[in-house]
Scaffold this motif. Structure first.
Motif, PDB file in Angstrom:
ATOM      1  N   GLU A  41     -27.797  10.598 -24.400  1.00  0.00           N
ATOM      2  CA  GLU A  41     -27.624  11.630 -23.370  1.00  0.00           C
ATOM      3  C   GLU A  41     -26.978  12.905 -23.904  1.00  0.00           C
ATOM      4  OE1 GLU A  41     -27.726   7.624 -21.409  1.00  0.00           O
ATOM      5  OE2 GLU A  41     -26.649   8.505 -23.124  1.00  0.00           O
ATOM      6  N   CYS A  74     -26.422  14.943 -20.527  1.00  0.00           N
ATOM      7  CA  CYS A  74     -27.225  14.742 -19.315  1.00  0.00           C
ATOM      8  C   CYS A  74     -26.958  13.341 -18.766  1.00  0.00           C
ATOM      9  CB  CYS A  74     -28.709  14.932 -19.605  1.00  0.00           C
ATOM     10  SG  CYS A  74     -29.148  16.612 -20.028  1.00  0.00           S
ATOM     11  N   GLY A  75     -25.909  13.231 -17.994  1.00  0.00           N
ATOM     12  CA  GLY A  75     -25.522  11.954 -17.417  1.00  0.00           C
ATOM     13  C   GLY A  75     -24.269  12.120 -16.597  1.00  0.00           C
TER      14      GLY A  75
END
Length: 266
Positions: A41, A74-75
């Motif tokens: 991520e 991205c998480g």
């Protein structure tokens, strides 16, 4: 075209950590080590250039050489704080502006530095590893930047890209690696030779440590000889597709695969 969408955000942990260029060698080595254990991520690019007049940088740093870690997780935001901790703990940065941001805002973060109207020339390498020798080439090149908009950046490719077969799409470089882009950017025509020669010089100096491949979108118009290496084992199949669907070479404003001539040569 059909696009498969993936749920992201709407906020992601993203931003910049800016270091003095004098610390570049140590920062790059630490960056390399941190990415070995980074989750999928997390993405982090390195940008080396003269500092633009960004509002979060002290005025005395404007125009001086800096190294920027540009990262995005991205998480889950809390998981992102943990994942970025090692990168953000490197050295003594001038500024750290990593925090929650809309993903759409992060996509546009560098747009003010890339407005239309400039002259551009790029040279690019892939590296299977970010070796000390490659780092040495780059750190020697930044003090010789020919203009305030010129830069060198590294992108780390891994994660989901490596879970796609090399022959599933045109892009074959699916193993984890680094992409270097030497980006010469300037305004005045009289700077053409100095900027282009600088980019070519960095490229040649880094060649002994590179993989011999490149990301085709980072290749300039005078690199037609590298197209086959960029597509690797997919090159022959792409020529056959080109011959079938575009035999008159309508789509040619790219790193072109000329259908009939190249198919005979292949």
């Amino acid at each position: 075209f059909e696009f498969k969408l993936h749920q992201v955000g709407p906020q992601v942990l993203s931003g910049l950590v800016v270091h003095p260029f004098a610390d570049a060698e140590n920062v790059l080595r630490e960056y390399r080590a941190a990415l070995e254990a980074a989750p999928n991520e997390l993405t982090c690019w390195v940008v080396m250039r003269q500092a633009p007049p960004l509002p979060f940088l002290p005025a005395e740093w404007h125009g001086k050489e800096v190294l920027v870690l540009a990262m995005c997780y991205c998480g889950d935001l809390q998981e992102g704080e943990k994942a970025t901790q090692r990168l953000r703990a490197i050295g003594t940065p001038i500024a750290d502006v990593v925090g929650p941001n809309p993903f759409t805002g992060w996509e546009q973060a560098f747009d003010p530095l890339l407005t239309p109207g400039a002259r551009n020339y790029w040279k690019s390498h892939d590296f299977t590893e970010l070796s000390d020798s490659a780092i040495g080439v780059v750190t020697a090149a930044i003090p010789r930047l020919p203009g305030p908009e010129c830069e060198i950046f590294f992108a780390h490719i891994g994660g989901a890209a490596g879970r796609v077969a090399a022959d599933a799409t045109a892009f074959p470089q699916r193993s984890a690696h680094y992409v270097m882009n030497v980006h010469a950017r300037w305004r005045e025509p009289e700077m053409d030779r100095a900027c282009i020669d600088w980019a070519r010089g960095v490229y040649e100096a880094a060649s002994p440590y590179a993989a011999g491949t490149a990301y085709v979108n980072f290749m300039p118009g005078d690199e037609v000889d590298r197209v086959e290496a960029a597509y690797g084992g997919n090159y022959r199949r792409l020529l056959e597709i080109k011959q079938r669907y575009d035999p008159l070479n309508l789509f040619r404003m790219n790193q072109n695969l000329r259908p009939a001539e190249n198919l005979r040569a292949a």
